[in-house]
Design a protein around this motif. Structure first.
Motif, PDB file in Angstrom:
ATOM      1  N   SER B  50      41.022   9.183 -20.396  1.00  0.00           N
ATOM      2  CA  SER B  50      42.104  10.137 -20.584  1.00  0.00           C
ATOM      3  C   SER B  50      42.257  11.035 -19.357  1.00  0.00           C
ATOM      4  CB  SER B  50      41.795  10.978 -21.826  1.00  0.00           C
ATOM      5  OG  SER B  50      42.817  11.906 -22.020  1.00  0.00           O
ATOM      6  N   LYS B  54      47.329   7.261 -15.951  1.00  0.00           N
ATOM      7  CA  LYS B  54      47.993   6.014 -16.358  1.00  0.00           C
ATOM      8  C   LYS B  54      49.454   6.263 -16.727  1.00  0.00           C
ATOM      9  CE  LYS B  54      45.219   5.623 -19.855  1.00  0.00           C
ATOM     10  NZ  LYS B  54      44.395   6.842 -19.828  1.00  0.00           N
ATOM     11  N   SER B  55      49.661   7.234 -17.624  1.00  0.00           N
ATOM     12  CA  SER B  55      51.029   7.535 -18.035  1.00  0.00           C
ATOM     13  C   SER B  55      51.869   7.933 -16.836  1.00  0.00           C
ATOM     14  CB  SER B  55      51.048   8.684 -19.035  1.00  0.00           C
ATOM     15  OG  SER B  55      50.299   8.355 -20.165  1.00  0.00           O
ATOM     16  N   THR B  56      51.314   8.800 -16.029  1.00  0.00           N
ATOM     17  CA  THR B  56      52.063   9.282 -14.874  1.00  0.00           C
ATOM     18  C   THR B  56      52.489   8.110 -14.000  1.00  0.00           C
ATOM     19  OG1 THR B  56      50.656  11.234 -14.956  1.00  0.00           O
ATOM     20  CG2 THR B  56      52.008  10.952 -13.000  1.00  0.00           C
TER      21      THR B  56
HETATM   22  N1  LIG Z   1      53.633  17.950 -16.267  1.00  0.00           N
HETATM   23  C1  LIG Z   1      52.361  18.075 -15.823  1.00  0.00           C
HETATM   24  N2  LIG Z   1      52.009  19.141 -15.085  1.00  0.00           N
HETATM   25  C2  LIG Z   1      50.744  19.258 -14.606  1.00  0.00           C
HETATM   26  N3  LIG Z   1      49.763  18.384 -14.833  1.00  0.00           N
HETATM   27  C3  LIG Z   1      50.056  17.301 -15.572  1.00  0.00           C
HETATM   28  C4  LIG Z   1      51.362  17.090 -16.109  1.00  0.00           C
HETATM   29  N4  LIG Z   1      51.338  15.928 -16.803  1.00  0.00           N
HETATM   30  C5  LIG Z   1      50.093  15.454 -16.701  1.00  0.00           C
HETATM   31  N5  LIG Z   1      49.315  16.265 -15.958  1.00  0.00           N
HETATM   32  C6  LIG Z   1      47.911  16.031 -15.618  1.00  0.00           C
HETATM   33  O1  LIG Z   1      47.860  14.854 -14.873  1.00  0.00           O
HETATM   34  C7  LIG Z   1      46.735  14.092 -15.225  1.00  0.00           C
HETATM   35  C8  LIG Z   1      47.121  12.693 -15.588  1.00  0.00           C
HETATM   36  O2  LIG Z   1      47.905  12.738 -16.771  1.00  0.00           O
HETATM   37  P1  LIG Z   1      48.360  11.426 -17.515  1.00  0.00           P
HETATM   38  O3  LIG Z   1      49.157  11.842 -18.689  1.00  0.00           O
HETATM   39  O4  LIG Z   1      49.005  10.511 -16.560  1.00  0.00           O
HETATM   40  O5  LIG Z   1      46.968  10.832 -18.001  1.00  0.00           O
HETATM   41  P2  LIG Z   1      46.703   9.554 -18.861  1.00  0.00           P
HETATM   42  O6  LIG Z   1      45.838   8.676 -18.038  1.00  0.00           O
HETATM   43  O7  LIG Z   1      47.971   8.988 -19.380  1.00  0.00           O
HETATM   44  O8  LIG Z   1      45.849  10.146 -20.046  1.00  0.00           O
HETATM   45  P3  LIG Z   1      45.905   9.823 -21.612  1.00  0.00           P
HETATM   46  O9  LIG Z   1      45.064   8.613 -21.831  1.00  0.00           O
HETATM   47  O10 LIG Z   1      45.289  11.040 -22.246  1.00  0.00           O
HETATM   48  O11 LIG Z   1      47.328   9.627 -21.987  1.00  0.00           O
HETATM   49  C9  LIG Z   1      46.042  14.843 -16.347  1.00  0.00           C
HETATM   50  O12 LIG Z   1      44.941  15.517 -15.805  1.00  0.00           O
HETATM   51  C10 LIG Z   1      47.054  15.808 -16.825  1.00  0.00           C
HETATM   52  O13 LIG Z   1      46.448  17.004 -17.228  1.00  0.00           O
END
Ligand SMILES: Nc1ncnc2c1ncn2[C@@H]1O[C@H](COP(=O)(O)OP(=O)(O)OP(=O)(O)O)[C@@H](O)[C@H]1O
Ligand SMILES: [Mg+2]
Lengths: 366, 256
Positions: B50, B54-56
């Motif tokens: 997490s 990934k989402s980003t």
């Molecule tokens: N709009 C935003 N502003 C600042 N930081 C952000 C924003 N969106 C995400 N982050 C940060 O960027 C990082 C990556 O986020 P992301 O959502 O891409 O993670 P992820 O791998 O999809 O996690 P998960 O499995 O929980 O969905 C995280 O540390 C998150 O806190």
């Protein structure tokens, strides 16, 4: 514990919980405080209602032409009847009343169907009410074209003026408010700043001073010949003022819609305006119907403030008739009439909004 | 399925190409030097702890997020500030979200026809016919007249998939499509996704469903702290992970 299972046939609840006596017990006599409140309310009702009814109905005078008909000591509704033309049409020329009547008819014709769920052309009629009616009413009331005799806005007054002010205010304030609310959330700093300044400026000033400025100060700044119409200035003041309020109401709705909604719309290829118009705004506006209606009702009642700049709306025309020396002591009747007129319209708006909320309630938000 | 795993549909150019891409949220360096080439018809599963980005990363592909450095090309079109290009790309790329994001004020059918009618200018009747076809494909044609709130989570996600498919996308992005679902509904969504994969759709899928990854993915990508740490074809990835962080991650998700 584990006796033999026996099916129970449904039977009626105990008599003490149903029927008139049950209702009384549950709603009026459930606790000592409740009993006290019930007795107190009953006392008030008995004390107040009969004299009011007596004044307004039983010993009131309804028929006649002037003060001499009011002899029985109750309300003198004759006064309202005698001056009704003034209260409805202001100083609009008598032989042109039909134009105002047409406007009333048009409004009724487009709005009354909105109250009936089964009516099939509601959207069409709604659009007509919002777009066509204002244009037609403008041409019709102002005259000067299509062979209609021009009627100066100085002569407009009474209920007709109140409706014009409220209707234009409502029809213009909602879209401008929506635009302002969207602008306030814009990513572009210039647009956002302009919208915030506009909203905060108008919200920070009382409507009465806006109207004063519009009628007294604005002409000082305008060049000599450019003296545009008092009604128009009041209208602009009201619309600006109310759209600032509307913007904040709508913004509340926009903020309540999860970001995923506009993201999904974007991901499907909808442009910003389409995503707002088709996905976000319909949900946001639905959410804030009570707030929007509240603003409409406030606007409707605020139109009375135009009397301070010399426009003769329904309240002002009632006031001017009260001081007429031909009538004695009719101020209560006059104000009751004015209040009742406002109440009828505001109550109508409120009922309509409740029906709309019920209808739009798809009831399955997650 | 193993033959398709080594033999993605012959391509005329890459579906997605990401080159030396970086992204920051304010000062926070969330994506670091991402390089990724996705061929037409390829199916990629992205996993990682997490907050690893990934989402980003997949949201950068249809510009729900902006990258600040490097290049992203989708179907050969480079993503820049040019709104026309963004629109063009979004028409080619469908996306499903963790929380479905169906439009609650529209019926299932209207959800599916909204974009075809307003973006592709498809006549309403045709759009509806098409939508019914996709609703049948995700096995819920009988729910067409209902509102999303009246459906179960699994049904909602399938509607969301159908809604994307109605735009005839060439690429589908999935961001944890099953992680908001109860276990018994996960399968019905995965089944639809497997079918989609078998039909040759290019897919990028963030998911922790390792069974799904083994079954349909051509490649599995492991991300940590904003970087692609390891990528490999599924068998190798699961049986023979190279990086310590991958090993740790796999041991954690396979442990429970
Ligand atoms: N709009 C935003 N502003 C600042 N930081 C952000 C924003 N969106 C995400 N982050 C940060 O960027 C990082 C990556 O986020 P992301 O959502 O891409 O993670 P992820 O791998 O999809 O996690 P998960 O499995 O929980 O969905 C995280 O540390 C998150 O806190
Ligand atoms: Mg995520």
């Amino acid at each position: 514990m584990r006796g033999e299972f026996k099916e129970i046939v449904a039977f009626a609840p105990p008599a003490s919980t149903t029927g008139a006596i049950g209702w009384l017990r549950q709603n009026l006599l459930s606790s000592p405080f409740n009993v006290l409140m019930t007795i107190f309310s009953a006392y008030l009702i008995l004390k107040l209602v009969p004299p009011v009814l007596d004044w307004a109905v039983f010993s009131a005078d309804f028929i006649g032409k002037d003060q001499s008909a009011c002899t029985s000591g109750g309300a003198c509704w004759v006064f309202i009847g005698a001056r009704l033309d003034l209260f409805i049409y202001g100083f609009y020329p008598f032989d042109q009343y039909w134009r105002v009547n047409w406007m009333f008819a048009l409004l009724a014709f487009t709005f009354v169907p909105q109250f009936f769920d089964a009516f099939p052309y509601k959207k069409l009629f709604g659009l007509i009410a919002l777009i066509v009616v204002p244009v037609v009413a403008y041409v019709l009331l102002l005259g000067g074209s299509f062979g209609l005799q021009p009627v100066d806005t100085n002569k407009w007054g009474g209920l007709m003026l109140t409706l014009v002010l409220a209707y234009v205010g409502i029809v213009a304030a909602l879209p401008i408010g929506v635009i302002l609310a969207l602008g306030r959330q814009s990513k572009m700093p210039v647009i956002r700043t302009i919208c915030i300044c506009f909203i905060e400026l108008w919200r920070g000033v009382p409507l009465i001073s806006v109207l004063f400025m519009a009628s007294v100060m604005l002409p000082l700044f305008l060049p000599e010949g450019m003296n545009f119409n008092k009604l128009l200035r009041a209208l602009i003041g009201i619309v600006m003022f109310q759209s600032a309020y509307m913007a904040e109401v709508v913004r509340g709705g926009l903020q309540a819609i999860p970001r995923g909604q506009s993201e999904a719309a974007s991901a499907l290829g909808l442009s910003y305006w389409k995503s707002m118009g088709l996905v976000v705004l319909p949900q946001a506006l639905k959410l804030v119907i009570p707030g929007i209606v509240n603003t409409f009702i406030a606007l409707f009642k605020d139109t009375t403030l135009v009397l301070i700049i010399g426009l003769l709306d329904i309240l002002a025309s009632v006031q001017s008739a009260i001081v007429d020396p031909a009538w004695r002591q009719v101020s209560t009747e006059g104000y009751v009439f004015a209040a009742f007129s406002f109440w009828v319209f505001c109550f109508g708006i409120s009922r309509y909004s409740q029906a709309l909320e019920r209808k739009l309630h798809t009831g399955h938000k997650r | 399925m193993s033959d398709t795993a080594t033999n993605p549909a012959s391509n005329n150019g890459l579906a997605v190409e990401i080159k030396e891409m970086h992204k920051w949220y304010g000062d926070f360096h969330v994506l670091k030097d991402i390089n990724l080439a996705v061929e037409q018809g390829e199916r990629i599963v992205i996993c990682g702890p997490s907050g690893s980005g990934k989402s980003t990363m997949i949201r950068c592909i249809n510009r729900l997020e902006e990258h600040q450095q490097g290049q992203i090309l989708v179907q050969g079109i480079e993503l820049t500030d040019d709104v026309k290009k963004i629109d063009e790309i979004r028409r080619e790329v469908g996306m499903c979200f963790q929380h479905f994001n169906l439009f609650p004020h529209l019926t299932v059918l209207e959800n599916c026809t909204l974009a075809p009618i307003w973006v592709r200018k498809t006549p309403k009747a045709l759009a509806e016919e098409n939508a019914m076809k996709y609703l049948e494909r995700v096995k819920i044609p009988e729910q067409a007249a209902k509102f999303p709130g009246q459906l179960s989570g699994g049904q909602q996600q399938r509607v969301a998939i159908a809604r994307s498919l109605c735009m005839n996308p060439k690429i589908m992005l999935f961001d944890e499509p099953t992680s908001a679902l109860d276990p018994e509904m996960i399968k019905e969504v995965l089944d639809v996704m497997v079918e989609l994969a078998e039909d040759g759709m290019t897919m990028l899928c963030v998911t922790h469903e390792m069974g799904f990854a083994k079954r349909v993915a051509n490649r599995v990508i492991f991300m940590d702290a904003g970087q692609i740490v390891e990528e490999n074809e599924p068998n190798e990835f699961f049986n023979n992970p190279q990086n310590d962080r991958t090993k740790l991650f796999l041991s954690q998700i396979l442990a429970h």
